[in-house]
Design an enzyme around this catalytic site. Structure first.
Site, PDB file in Angstrom:
ATOM      1  CB  CYS A   1      -0.602  -0.185   1.571  1.00 51.04           C
ATOM      2  SG  CYS A   1      -0.504   0.358   2.602  1.00 51.04           S
TER       3      CYS A   1
ATOM      4  CG  ASN B   1       4.515  -1.732   5.366  1.00 53.33           C
ATOM      5  OD1 ASN B   1       5.013  -1.937   6.209  1.00 53.33           O
ATOM      6  ND2 ASN B   1       3.152  -2.346   5.355  1.00 53.33           N
TER       7      ASN B   1
ATOM      8  CB  CYS C   1      -3.529   2.044   6.922  1.00 61.03           C
ATOM      9  SG  CYS C   1      -3.386   3.333   8.032  1.00 61.03           S
ATOM     10  NE  ARG C   2      -4.639   1.658   1.774  1.00 61.21           N
ATOM     11  CZ  ARG C   2      -3.911   1.918   0.151  1.00 61.21           C
ATOM     12  NH1 ARG C   2      -5.495   2.016  -0.874  1.00 61.21           N
ATOM     13  NH2 ARG C   2      -3.206   3.094  -0.053  1.00 61.21           N
ATOM     14  CB  SER C   3       0.332  -3.674   3.294  1.00 60.74           C
ATOM     15  OG  SER C   3       0.844  -2.133   4.070  1.00 60.74           O
TER      16      SER C   3
ATOM     17  CG  ASP D   1      -4.954   5.148   3.016  1.00 62.77           C
ATOM     18  OD1 ASP D   1      -5.075   4.664   3.380  1.00 62.77           O
ATOM     19  OD2 ASP D   1      -3.957   5.759   2.079  1.00 62.77           O
TER      20      ASP D   1
END
Length: 159
Positions: A7, A10, A12-14, A124
Site C-alpha cells: 500500500c 505500510n 494501514c491497509r497492507s 485508504d
C-alpha cells in the site's frame, strides 16, 4: 509461495492484509507453505508500527498486528516474492515503475487477484474515521479468503 501486500505507507491497509492473510493461511492446509509480508511505496513511516486504528481494527477481529513494522517496497522484492499484491491502482503503478518489465505480470491488485472484484481498490482509511478501517478490513477479509481458495485450487499450489 511468497506474497507481498503493498500500500502507500505500510501502516494501514497492507499490515491489516498481512495480518488477516497470515491468520487465514495458518488456519488452512497452506500452513507453513506461504510466506506473507507487506510494504509501502513511500518511506514516511519506515520502522514504525501500524496506525493505532489499524491495530485496534485487527484486534477487534482477533488478529494481532501490533508487532509489525513499516518498510518500503524495494526493487529486490520482485525477486523475493512470487506475487506483489497492491491495495490500489496508484500503488500498482508505483510498484510497476520500479520493476523490470518482465516482473510486471506478477504485480496486480489484491482484490482482483483474490477474486473479490475486477479493478477494485481497497480504500485508504488513513484520513478518515474508524468506519473506514472497518470497511477496508471487510474487503481484506474477503481478499484473504479468496487468496486461500486460489492457492488451494492452483496446480502445485502456486497460484
Amino acid at each position: 509461495m511468497r506474497l507481498l501486500v503493498v500500500c502507500l505507507g505500510n501502516i494501514c491497509r497492507s499490515p491489516m492484509a498481512e495480518g488477516i492473510l497470515r491468520a487465514r493461511i495458518e488456519a488452512s492446509p497452506l500452513k507453513g507453505r506461504v510466506l506473507v509480508d507487506s510494504a509501502g511505496t513511500g518511506d514516511w513511516h519506515v520502522g514504525r508500527p501500524p496506525d493505532h486504528r489499524a491495530i485496534a481494527t485487527a484486534a477487534r477481529h482477533g488478529v494481532d498486528i501490533a508487532g509489525l513494522r513499516a518498510r518500503q517496497f524495494r526493487r529486490a522484492d520482485a525477486e523475493l516474492f512470487d506475487w506483489l499484491l497492491c491495495a490500489d491502482r496508484d500503488n500498482l503503478v508505483d510498484v510497476r515503475a520500479r520493476l523490470q518489465p518482465d516482473a510486471h505480470p506478477r504485480a496486480g491488485l489484491l482484490l482482483e487477484w483474490s477474486g473479490v472484484g475486477a479493478s477494485m481498490d481497497v480504500p485508504d482509511p488513513y484520513f478518515g474515521e474508524m468506519d473506514g478501517f472497518e470497511h477496508s478490513w471487510r474487503l481484506l477479509e474477503q481478499a484473504a479468503d479468496g487468496v486461500v481458495a486460489r492457492l488451494l485450487s492452483a496446480p502445485g499450489g502456486r497460484g
